[in-house]
Design an enzyme around this catalytic site. Structure first.
Site, PDB file in Angstrom:
ATOM      1  N   LYS A 221       0.789  -1.199   0.023  1.00 48.57           N
ATOM      2  CA  LYS A 221       0.062  -0.089   0.120  1.00 48.57           C
ATOM      3  C   LYS A 221       0.825   1.135  -0.061  1.00 48.57           C
ATOM      4  O   LYS A 221       0.802   2.030  -0.932  1.00 48.57           O
ATOM      5  CB  LYS A 221      -0.980  -0.063   1.284  1.00 48.57           C
ATOM      6  CG  LYS A 221      -1.940   1.211   1.260  1.00 48.57           C
ATOM      7  CD  LYS A 221      -2.932   0.720   2.447  1.00 48.57           C
ATOM      8  CE  LYS A 221      -3.544   2.278   2.554  1.00 48.57           C
ATOM      9  NZ  LYS A 221      -4.532   2.054   3.904  1.00 48.57           N
ATOM     10  N   GLU A 227      10.250  -4.743   4.669  1.00 48.10           N
ATOM     11  CA  GLU A 227      10.430  -6.048   4.156  1.00 48.10           C
ATOM     12  C   GLU A 227      10.188  -5.954   2.675  1.00 48.10           C
ATOM     13  O   GLU A 227      10.886  -6.758   1.977  1.00 48.10           O
ATOM     14  CB  GLU A 227       9.419  -6.980   4.952  1.00 48.10           C
ATOM     15  CG  GLU A 227       9.649  -7.126   6.528  1.00 48.10           C
ATOM     16  CD  GLU A 227       9.107  -5.879   7.327  1.00 48.10           C
ATOM     17  OE1 GLU A 227       8.664  -5.067   6.957  1.00 48.10           O
ATOM     18  OE2 GLU A 227       8.854  -6.297   8.500  1.00 48.10           O
ATOM     19  N   GLY A 283      -4.780  -2.151   4.955  1.00 50.82           N
ATOM     20  CA  GLY A 283      -3.915  -3.216   4.547  1.00 50.82           C
ATOM     21  C   GLY A 283      -4.788  -4.492   4.988  1.00 50.82           C
ATOM     22  O   GLY A 283      -4.893  -5.587   3.929  1.00 50.82           O
ATOM     23  N   ARG A 284      -5.182  -4.507   6.060  1.00 53.20           N
ATOM     24  CA  ARG A 284      -6.011  -6.144   6.228  1.00 53.20           C
ATOM     25  C   ARG A 284      -7.445  -6.189   5.896  1.00 53.20           C
ATOM     26  O   ARG A 284      -7.923  -7.210   5.920  1.00 53.20           O
ATOM     27  CB  ARG A 284      -5.987  -6.211   7.725  1.00 53.20           C
ATOM     28  CG  ARG A 284      -6.678  -5.016   8.452  1.00 53.20           C
ATOM     29  CD  ARG A 284      -6.225  -5.157  10.252  1.00 53.20           C
ATOM     30  NE  ARG A 284      -6.547  -3.811  10.967  1.00 53.20           N
ATOM     31  CZ  ARG A 284      -6.140  -2.791  10.827  1.00 53.20           C
ATOM     32  NH1 ARG A 284      -5.056  -2.642  10.382  1.00 53.20           N
ATOM     33  NH2 ARG A 284      -6.595  -1.735  11.827  1.00 53.20           N
ATOM     34  N   GLU A 369      -5.000  -7.159  14.475  1.00 50.82           N
ATOM     35  CA  GLU A 369      -4.463  -5.582  14.114  1.00 50.82           C
ATOM     36  C   GLU A 369      -5.579  -4.434  14.317  1.00 50.82           C
ATOM     37  O   GLU A 369      -5.558  -3.425  14.655  1.00 50.82           O
ATOM     38  CB  GLU A 369      -4.022  -5.559  12.805  1.00 50.82           C
ATOM     39  CG  GLU A 369      -2.836  -4.589  12.524  1.00 50.82           C
ATOM     40  CD  GLU A 369      -2.042  -4.877  11.325  1.00 50.82           C
ATOM     41  OE1 GLU A 369      -2.623  -4.357  10.437  1.00 50.82           O
ATOM     42  OE2 GLU A 369      -0.835  -4.926  11.461  1.00 50.82           O
ATOM     43  N   HIS A 400      -5.715 -33.881  16.820  1.00 50.99           N
ATOM     44  CA  HIS A 400      -4.383 -34.552  17.480  1.00 50.99           C
ATOM     45  C   HIS A 400      -3.457 -33.769  18.206  1.00 50.99           C
ATOM     46  O   HIS A 400      -2.262 -34.167  18.156  1.00 50.99           O
ATOM     47  CB  HIS A 400      -3.802 -35.568  16.471  1.00 50.99           C
ATOM     48  CG  HIS A 400      -5.172 -36.404  15.979  1.00 50.99           C
ATOM     49  ND1 HIS A 400      -5.390 -37.658  16.613  1.00 50.99           N
ATOM     50  CD2 HIS A 400      -6.102 -36.112  15.038  1.00 50.99           C
ATOM     51  CE1 HIS A 400      -6.268 -38.160  15.831  1.00 50.99           C
ATOM     52  NE2 HIS A 400      -6.768 -37.410  15.065  1.00 50.99           N
ATOM     53  N   LYS A 520       8.840  -0.987  14.314  1.00 51.74           N
ATOM     54  CA  LYS A 520       9.642  -0.532  13.055  1.00 51.74           C
ATOM     55  C   LYS A 520      10.665   0.561  13.348  1.00 51.74           C
ATOM     56  O   LYS A 520      11.639   0.426  12.670  1.00 51.74           O
ATOM     57  CB  LYS A 520       8.520   0.065  12.198  1.00 51.74           C
ATOM     58  CG  LYS A 520       7.559  -1.155  11.334  1.00 51.74           C
ATOM     59  CD  LYS A 520       6.748  -0.473  10.471  1.00 51.74           C
ATOM     60  CE  LYS A 520       5.530  -1.045  10.048  1.00 51.74           C
ATOM     61  NZ  LYS A 520       4.643  -0.067   9.268  1.00 51.74           N
TER      62      LYS A 520
HETATM   63  O1  F6P Z   1       2.094  -4.145   9.879  1.00 49.78           O
HETATM   64  C1  F6P Z   1       1.494  -2.749   9.528  1.00 49.78           C
HETATM   65  C2  F6P Z   1       0.907  -2.911   8.189  1.00 49.78           C
HETATM   66  O2  F6P Z   1       0.830  -1.232   8.042  1.00 49.78           O
HETATM   67  C3  F6P Z   1      -0.185  -3.520   8.022  1.00 49.78           C
HETATM   68  O3  F6P Z   1      -1.327  -2.938   8.442  1.00 49.78           O
HETATM   69  C4  F6P Z   1      -0.309  -3.723   6.422  1.00 49.78           C
HETATM   70  O4  F6P Z   1      -0.978  -4.765   6.022  1.00 49.78           O
HETATM   71  C5  F6P Z   1       1.413  -4.144   6.464  1.00 49.78           C
HETATM   72  O5  F6P Z   1       1.886  -3.294   7.272  1.00 49.78           O
HETATM   73  C6  F6P Z   1       1.886  -3.769   4.940  1.00 49.78           C
HETATM   74  O6  F6P Z   1       1.859  -2.671   4.729  1.00 49.78           O
HETATM   75  P1  F6P Z   1       2.187  -2.232   3.065  1.00 49.78           P
HETATM   76  O7  F6P Z   1       1.009  -2.788   2.299  1.00 49.78           O
HETATM   77  O8  F6P Z   1       1.976  -0.534   3.006  1.00 49.78           O
HETATM   78  O9  F6P Z   1       3.452  -2.695   2.725  1.00 49.78           O
END
Ligand code: F6P
Length: 558
Positions: A221, A227, A283-284, A369, A400, A520
């Site tokens: 987003k 990452e 995002g979620r 979240e 199990h 972060k």
């Molecule tokens: O973990 C925090 C967060 O902002 C989530 O809400 C989101 O889904 C994720 O990081 C990834 O964010 P982006 O889509 O901006 O890379």
């Protein structure tokens, strides 16, 4: 659906009446004292029709909530609580495009992502539905070109491998949907998902792939997430290395899904190959936006649109159905009942469908979240528990491993069982066996086995206590005809709106996630401390300082 009114301005909302002072809350506290000792055995015995009565059905999703520790009075009071909390007005505010995510000054309009063409939902006085469909059309064209082989890689080879690089909502939804709908996917293509900054994730995803046949979707987003951007640059290097280093190849092998065109261009992806979405999609809550591009590539545009239709059916049910018959509202209220009155700390989600193996992981972000919050909308500390811990595994595997604790442990763990009448891969009697296990588990949890029953089986007295099942363990059973793209949409929307219901009643903002920021920021500070040539001067606490020193020292000698 027509939403005529414009959005309300985003002002810091006020809690009109604290939750614990509401009449219904107090009544529920008193009621809890009266019913906490009741056993499901008694509740079923005194009402032979309970199992038929305490059910609800919408859009082909059947919910049996009779095996919960509730009476008719409990349901009445929980619904009263929803009404006193202004749940209806809050639902309307979301659908109207009010900036209910006030800490980020944003509307919350994932429901617009699945609104049919021709409908109108406003964000900042603008109907967003045409924009949504323009992106869907662009995704459709692209997917058709890739799936048909018309879109070729730099060397002219067909693209057979798709790797989605993203994390959190830009990963969990796509992974879950791909796994859930694998049955409908193009099996000549390979789909992989890279999320972790741990380089193993990327290395394992590409180790047996040919760069000439591999398409990367960089899903973020913000397009700034550590990452994702780190993995995206690794992918760029890997792809270029496999394609003779020609920078022009990036245009054929990389596309982006983002709200941030400037950063996408900076990375070197032509914004013509960018699929957009908007700040009003959390995002979620984004798996049905362009973030679902990998899903569309896997299952095809028609199936993707069927999934959106499923979402929309559940949205309409949530928006319009009376609370007594409203599946997400009932599930949200039951969650509050256990979380805040029985002090249950978790909810287990147990899909008896192998394809839903990643559904609990997906729900973890959606639920935790969203509702892992400790202050109310006006910034006061909550005086009650919010978001329970969601977890789970597909049945029968869980039986199990951890079901022992659910049956005979000391904690109360409400469970959601999810099952389908028709198997997607019928094999002899196996589906009947699977479903027999669903029904058996909910029955065993609810009714248990008394000492008398255990004794009557000839169990030696000394073993009787060990073999007794107290029962009275609550569960919901969610049953649908068949796992289809449409059903996946309905299921996800069911939980999205259950989360909304809970957050609305708890008076929290379910749509921000400030809790992920501190870690972060600290990681950004520590990275140079790990990478510096000379010994860095450290000013963390003594534990963090010594861990950093130990890491640096061990790395030197290993
Ligand atoms: O973990 C925090 C967060 O902002 C989530 O809400 C989101 O889904 C994720 O990081 C990834 O964010 P982006 O889509 O901006 O890379």
């Amino acid at each position: 659906m027509k939403m005529a009114m414009g959005p309300r301005p985003s002002a810091t909302p006020k809690v009109v009446e604290p939750l614990t002072r509401r009449k219904a809350w107090k009544a529920l506290q008193a009621h809890y004292e009266g019913v906490r000792g009741l056993h499901l055995r008694g509740l079923f015995a005194e009402d032979p029709k309970r199992g038929e009565r305490l059910t609800a059905e919408a859009a082909g999703i059947f919910l049996d909530y009779s095996k919960n520790r509730i009476t008719d009075e409990t349901v009445k009071l929980l619904i009263q609580l929803a009404e006193e909390s202004g749940l209806r007005a809050q639902i309307d505010a979301m659908f109207r495009g009010d900036k209910i995510n006030f800490t980020e000054n944003r509307a919350v309009l994932h429901v617009a992502l699945r609104a049919p063409k021709g409908t109108s939902i406003l964000a900042d006085c603008e109907n967003v539905v045409p924009q949504v469909h323009a992106v869907l059309d662009k995704m459709t064209q692209f997917s058709n070109r890739v799936r048909s082989g018309e879109w070729k890689g730099h060397t002219g080879k067909r693209l057979r491998n798709v790797i989605n690089i993203g994390i959190g909502g830009s990963d969990l939804g796509p992974v879950m949907a791909y796994e859930a709908l694998k049955h409908y996917s193009d099996r000549t293509m390979t789909f992989r998902f890279v999320s972790n900054v741990d380089s193993t994730d990327f290395a394992e995803a590409v180790r047996d792939l040919d760069a000439a046949e591999t398409l990367f979707i960089i899903s973020s987003k913000t397009f700034t997430t550590l990452e994702t951007m780190t993995n995206a640059y690794s992918a760029r290097r890997w792809s270029l290395a496999g394609l003779g280093g020609n920078e022009e190849s990036v245009a054929k092998h990389f596309v982006a899904v983002s709200t941030n065109a400037a950063e996408v261009a900076k990375f070197g992806i032509d914004t013509a190959n960018m699929f957009g979405f908007w700040d009003w999609v959390g995002g979620r809550y984004s798996m049905d936006s362009a973030i679902g591009l990998s899903t569309m590539l896997a299952i095809g545009p028609e199936n993707f649109r069927a999934m959106l239709d499923g979402f929309h059916q559940m949205d309409e049910h949530f928006r319009t159905a009376p609370f007594e018959q409203n599946l997400p509202v009932l599930m949200g209220l039951l969650s509050i009942w256990y979380n805040d009155f029985f002090s249950a700390q978790t909810v287990a989600v147990l899909p008896y469908e192998q394809y839903l193996k990643r559904f609990p992981a997906y729900l973890q972000q959606l639920t935790m979240e969203s509702n892992g919050k400790h202050v109310t909308i006006d910034g006061a500390d909550v005086t009650y528990a919010t978001g329970p811990i969601y977890w789970g595994e597909p049945g029968t595997n869980g039986q199990h491993s951890f079901y022992q604790l659910i049956h005979q442990g000391t904690r109360l763990i409400p469970c959601d069982f999810i099952a389908f009448v028709e198997p997607l891969n019928p094999l002899g009697r196996q589906h009947d066996m699977l479903l027999a296990n669903v029904f058996a588990q909910t029955e065993a949890l609810a009714f248990g086995k008394t000492p008398e029953q255990v004794k009557a089986e000839g169990t030696p007295d000394s073993l009787v206590p060990h073999r007794v099942f107290e029962g009275n363990r609550p569960s919901n059973t969610i049953l649908a005809a068949r796992l289809t793209p449409e059903t996946v949409g309905k299921l996800v929307a069911l939980y999205e709106h259950s989360v909304f219901t809970q957050g609305a009643i708890w008076q929290i903002n379910s749509f921000d996630q400030w809790g992920v920021e501190l870690g972060k920021a600290l990681a950004q500070r520590i990275i140079p401390e790990l990478e510096s040539d000379g010994e860095p001067s450290l000013s963390h606490d003594s534990s963090t300082n010594s861990l950093i020193r130990r890491y640096r020292k061990t790395r030197e000698t290993s």
